[in-house]
Design a protein around this motif. Sequence first.
Motif, PDB file in Angstrom:
ATOM      1  N   PHE A 109       0.844  -1.189   0.000  1.00  0.00           N
ATOM      2  CA  PHE A 109       0.000   0.000   0.000  1.00  0.00           C
ATOM      3  C   PHE A 109       0.882   1.242   0.000  1.00  0.00           C
ATOM      4  O   PHE A 109       1.898   1.297   0.705  1.00  0.00           O
ATOM      5  CB  PHE A 109      -0.924   0.000   1.225  1.00  0.00           C
ATOM      6  N   THR A 110       0.489   2.248  -0.755  1.00  0.00           N
ATOM      7  CA  THR A 110       1.287   3.471  -0.911  1.00  0.00           C
ATOM      8  C   THR A 110       1.608   4.124   0.427  1.00  0.00           C
ATOM      9  O   THR A 110       2.724   4.591   0.637  1.00  0.00           O
ATOM     10  CB  THR A 110       0.545   4.461  -1.843  1.00  0.00           C
ATOM     11  N   VAL A 111       0.641   4.158   1.340  1.00  0.00           N
ATOM     12  CA  VAL A 111       0.870   4.820   2.632  1.00  0.00           C
ATOM     13  C   VAL A 111       2.033   4.163   3.376  1.00  0.00           C
ATOM     14  O   VAL A 111       2.867   4.854   3.981  1.00  0.00           O
ATOM     15  CB  VAL A 111      -0.429   4.850   3.491  1.00  0.00           C
ATOM     16  N   ASN A 112       2.110   2.830   3.319  1.00  0.00           N
ATOM     17  CA  ASN A 112       3.192   2.102   3.995  1.00  0.00           C
ATOM     18  C   ASN A 112       4.526   2.325   3.287  1.00  0.00           C
ATOM     19  O   ASN A 112       5.563   2.509   3.933  1.00  0.00           O
ATOM     20  CB  ASN A 112       2.889   0.603   4.046  1.00  0.00           C
ATOM     21  N   THR A 113       4.488   2.297   1.967  1.00  0.00           N
ATOM     22  CA  THR A 113       5.708   2.513   1.175  1.00  0.00           C
ATOM     23  C   THR A 113       6.287   3.892   1.470  1.00  0.00           C
ATOM     24  O   THR A 113       7.497   4.033   1.709  1.00  0.00           O
ATOM     25  CB  THR A 113       5.403   2.385  -0.333  1.00  0.00           C
ATOM     26  N   LEU A 114       5.439   4.908   1.477  1.00  0.00           N
ATOM     27  CA  LEU A 114       5.914   6.277   1.718  1.00  0.00           C
ATOM     28  C   LEU A 114       6.493   6.428   3.126  1.00  0.00           C
ATOM     29  O   LEU A 114       7.503   7.106   3.312  1.00  0.00           O
ATOM     30  CB  LEU A 114       4.783   7.284   1.481  1.00  0.00           C
ATOM     31  N   GLN A 115       5.870   5.782   4.093  1.00  0.00           N
ATOM     32  CA  GLN A 115       6.403   5.859   5.462  1.00  0.00           C
ATOM     33  C   GLN A 115       7.800   5.233   5.524  1.00  0.00           C
ATOM     34  O   GLN A 115       8.723   5.790   6.120  1.00  0.00           O
ATOM     35  CB  GLN A 115       5.471   5.153   6.449  1.00  0.00           C
ATOM     36  N   LYS A 116       7.959   4.075   4.891  1.00  0.00           N
ATOM     37  CA  LYS A 116       9.265   3.394   4.879  1.00  0.00           C
ATOM     38  C   LYS A 116      10.301   4.235   4.123  1.00  0.00           C
ATOM     39  O   LYS A 116      11.466   4.288   4.517  1.00  0.00           O
ATOM     40  CB  LYS A 116       9.146   2.013   4.216  1.00  0.00           C
ATOM     41  N   LEU A 117       9.879   4.877   3.042  1.00  0.00           N
ATOM     42  CA  LEU A 117      10.797   5.747   2.292  1.00  0.00           C
ATOM     43  C   LEU A 117      11.266   6.908   3.168  1.00  0.00           C
ATOM     44  O   LEU A 117      12.455   7.239   3.193  1.00  0.00           O
ATOM     45  CB  LEU A 117      10.126   6.283   1.020  1.00  0.00           C
ATOM     46  N   ARG A 118      10.339   7.518   3.917  1.00  0.00           N
ATOM     47  CA  ARG A 118      10.707   8.630   4.811  1.00  0.00           C
ATOM     48  C   ARG A 118      11.710   8.166   5.862  1.00  0.00           C
ATOM     49  O   ARG A 118      12.678   8.858   6.163  1.00  0.00           O
ATOM     50  CB  ARG A 118       9.460   9.191   5.526  1.00  0.00           C
TER      51      ARG A 118
END
Length: 194
Positions: free
Chosen positions: A85-94
């Motif tokens: 899910f995009t929300v999880n991916t973005l959190q991990k990227l941050r």
Amino acid sequence: MIKTGIYGGSFNPIHNGHIQLAEWLCQHGGLDELWFLVSPQNPLKQADTDLLPEKDRLALAQLAVKSHPRLKVSDFEFNLPRPSFTVNTLQKLRDTYPEHNFTLIIGADNWLFFSHWKNPQEILHHHNIIIYPRNGYTIYPTSLPKNVKLVPAPLFNISSTEIRQCIANGEDASYALDKQVWKTIAEKGYYRKK
């Protein structure tokens, strides 16, 4: 902070429209660079029978960006729990790249469906979003949250589905693809009818 656009997709295959849009966004969208995030499987799409294995799609994308220094290809989602899910991916990227300020890049078609994504408010809280136009999808700029921007990018009327159909029918799809991408697809027999 490095201003990095995150452009996710199956890229099945990556084509000239993807590359031209990414270059336009780097030149006119206030981005320092753009990462093509090759997704293993979009949770909102049914399993795709002609979806190439993720490593093959990644390799084609890497060929496509070779002469584009501001464009990068990432397999970041390959190592995350699935579905990604995009929300999880973005959190991990941050968490992984604190020196980057990530902006999500999505098409107008996806924006109209954005409220159905997992935790859309969480994404909006942490990230700017750039929306690029798609034929048949109208977005009214005045209706957008302050950190969401519709950009006047040109429309690139090339679709991965169309390319796959061309190849399956034995037709030439080189007009829509990087030369090395087309050469690899032809050599390996990708997307041909079984």
